[in-house]
Design a protein around this motif. Structure first.
Motif, short mmCIF file in Angstrom:
data_model
loop_
_atom_site.label_atom_id
_atom_site.label_comp_id
_atom_site.label_asym_id
_atom_site.label_seq_id
_atom_site.Cartn_x
_atom_site.Cartn_y
_atom_site.Cartn_z
N SER A 77 29.83 -6.70 50.40
CA SER A 77 30.88 -7.28 51.25
C SER A 77 30.61 -7.04 52.73
CB SER A 77 32.24 -6.71 50.86
OG SER A 77 32.36 -5.35 51.23
N ARG A 78 29.93 -5.94 53.05
CA ARG A 78 29.61 -5.64 54.45
C ARG A 78 28.46 -6.50 54.96
NH1 ARG A 78 30.62 -0.11 55.85
NH2 ARG A 78 32.77 0.40 55.24
N LEU A 79 27.48 -6.77 54.11
CA LEU A 79 26.24 -7.42 54.57
C LEU A 79 26.17 -8.90 54.25
CD1 LEU A 79 23.58 -4.68 53.76
CD2 LEU A 79 24.82 -5.06 55.89
N ASN A 80 26.90 -9.34 53.25
CA ASN A 80 26.84 -10.75 52.86
C ASN A 80 27.92 -11.54 53.60
OD1 ASN A 80 24.77 -10.12 51.16
ND2 ASN A 80 25.93 -10.31 49.27
N LEU A 81 27.67 -11.81 54.86
CA LEU A 81 28.67 -12.45 55.71
C LEU A 81 28.47 -13.95 55.85
CD1 LEU A 81 28.81 -9.72 58.50
CD2 LEU A 81 30.31 -9.97 56.51
N GLY A 82 27.29 -14.44 55.56
CA GLY A 82 27.02 -15.87 55.69
C GLY A 82 27.23 -16.60 54.37
N ASN A 83 26.81 -17.86 54.34
CA ASN A 83 26.95 -18.67 53.13
C ASN A 83 25.93 -18.31 52.05
OD1 ASN A 83 29.12 -20.16 54.13
ND2 ASN A 83 27.75 -21.58 55.23
N SER A 84 24.78 -17.82 52.47
CA SER A 84 23.75 -17.45 51.49
C SER A 84 23.62 -15.94 51.45
CB SER A 84 22.40 -18.08 51.86
OG SER A 84 22.05 -17.76 53.18
N PRO A 85 24.04 -15.32 50.34
CA PRO A 85 24.01 -13.86 50.22
C PRO A 85 22.59 -13.32 50.41
CG PRO A 85 25.25 -14.83 48.42
CD PRO A 85 24.57 -15.95 49.13
N LYS A 86 22.48 -12.23 51.17
CA LYS A 86 21.16 -11.64 51.35
C LYS A 86 20.98 -10.37 50.52
CE LYS A 86 22.04 -8.76 55.46
NZ LYS A 86 21.57 -8.43 56.82
N VAL A 87 22.10 -9.79 50.03
CA VAL A 87 22.02 -8.59 49.19
C VAL A 87 22.45 -8.96 47.78
CG1 VAL A 87 22.76 -6.21 48.86
CG2 VAL A 87 22.57 -7.14 51.17
N ILE A 88 21.62 -8.63 46.81
CA ILE A 88 21.82 -9.03 45.42
C ILE A 88 21.98 -7.78 44.56
CG2 ILE A 88 20.72 -10.17 43.45
CD1 ILE A 88 19.23 -11.90 45.56
N SER A 89 23.00 -7.77 43.71
CA SER A 89 23.23 -6.63 42.82
C SER A 89 22.49 -6.82 41.50
CB SER A 89 24.73 -6.42 42.57
OG SER A 89 25.31 -7.59 42.00
N ILE A 90 22.01 -5.72 40.95
CA ILE A 90 21.24 -5.74 39.70
C ILE A 90 21.73 -4.64 38.77
CG2 ILE A 90 18.94 -5.46 38.68
CD1 ILE A 90 17.71 -6.42 41.26
N ILE A 91 21.85 -4.97 37.49
CA ILE A 91 22.15 -3.97 36.45
C ILE A 91 21.53 -4.48 35.16
CG2 ILE A 91 24.37 -4.87 35.57
CD1 ILE A 91 25.39 -1.88 35.86
N SER A 92 21.48 -3.66 34.13
CA SER A 92 20.87 -4.09 32.87
C SER A 92 21.75 -5.09 32.14
CB SER A 92 20.60 -2.89 31.96
OG SER A 92 21.81 -2.38 31.45
N GLU A 93 21.12 -5.99 31.42
CA GLU A 93 21.83 -6.98 30.61
C GLU A 93 22.77 -6.31 29.62
OE1 GLU A 93 23.08 -10.54 29.41
OE2 GLU A 93 21.26 -10.57 30.64
N SER A 94 22.35 -5.19 29.06
CA SER A 94 23.11 -4.51 28.01
C SER A 94 24.24 -3.64 28.52
CB SER A 94 22.16 -3.67 27.15
OG SER A 94 21.39 -2.82 27.97
#
Length: 239
Positions: A77-94
């Motif tokens: 929420s702090r870094l993704n201020l534009g229309n195209s998110p630059k920070v992507i979250s990752i976690i395991s599928e399971s």
């Protein structure tokens, strides 16, 4: 500049949960990622990222934590201020949690020169993963393998037998000189090696049946943050 010299690496500590977060950066492309960020440390972490001249690309969680709320959502929420998110979250599928990208056993997280190989290591929770950095000969083990210990297995679909098998088949098969970087340490230690843990870990050097009995009889208290942390971490730290 050597290959190792292009990497930035910081081990960051949160006193409240005795937890470690890890910042890895690629100096050449000025991008980076953070593993297991803690909500209360987001200001510190973002300040450091800015000071080091990095653009954060990924926030990763090794599993759904029960002892702290992840900082992933707040960082986004702090870094993704534009229309195209630059920070992507990752976690395991399971894991059963929300994220932008879900990874599974054998996947590679690619961040410039940073390559993290995902290996599925359930046991502490059913969605635990470890992240192997072959270039720098280290592994981020989350709550699966600690320095002279391991994560508890009495909640979140935990299984002592699964954890034992994960460690012995996925982690103890790595070269002995690979450094172990866990998500927690309660005794002030920073790192270990695969070889040390294969020889000295007081739980995981035991036969499988004995290990399962040890884990069954730990009689640990209920995690004080669990009822708050788990629901929030299932939605990337909250909305």
């Amino acid at each position: 500049m050597t290959t190792r010299g292009v990497f930035i690496f910081r081990q960051l500590f949160d006193r409240s949960c005795c937890g470690y977060s890890y910042l890895i950066g690629d100096r050449t492309q000025k991008i980076g990622l953070i593993i297991d960020p803690v909500l209360e440390q987001v200001d510190r972490d973002l300040k450091l990222i800015d000071e080091l001249g990095l653009e954060l690309k990924y926030v990763l969680n090794t599993h759904v934590h029960a002892d702290h709320v992840t900082g992933s959502g707040l960082i986004k929420s702090r870094l993704n201020l534009g229309n195209s998110p630059k920070v992507i979250s990752i976690i395991s599928e399971s894991s059963g949690a929300e994220a932008d990208i879900f990874v599974d056993d054998g996947d590679v997280i690619d961040c410039g020169l940073i390559k993290l190989n995902v290996t599925y290591t359930p046991g502490h929770t059913n969605g635990c993963m470890s992240l192997i950095d072959h270039t720098n000969r280290r592994v981020f083990t989350g709550d699966t393998l600690f320095i002279r210990g391991c994560g508890r297995t009495d909640f979140q679909e935990g299984s002592a037998s699964k954890l034992y098998d994960s460690v012995h088949s996925k982690l103890f098969t790595l070269p002995d000189d690979y450094h172990v970087y866990p998500a927690h340490d309660y005794n002030g230690q920073l790192t270990s090696t695969i070889g040390e843990e294969k020889r000295l870990n007081p739980r995981l050097t035991k036969p499988r049946d004995e290990f399962i009995e040890i884990m069954k009889n730990l009689n640990l208290t209920y995690p004080k943050m669990m009822d708050v942390a788990v629901p929030k971490n299932l939605i990337c730290g909250g909305k």
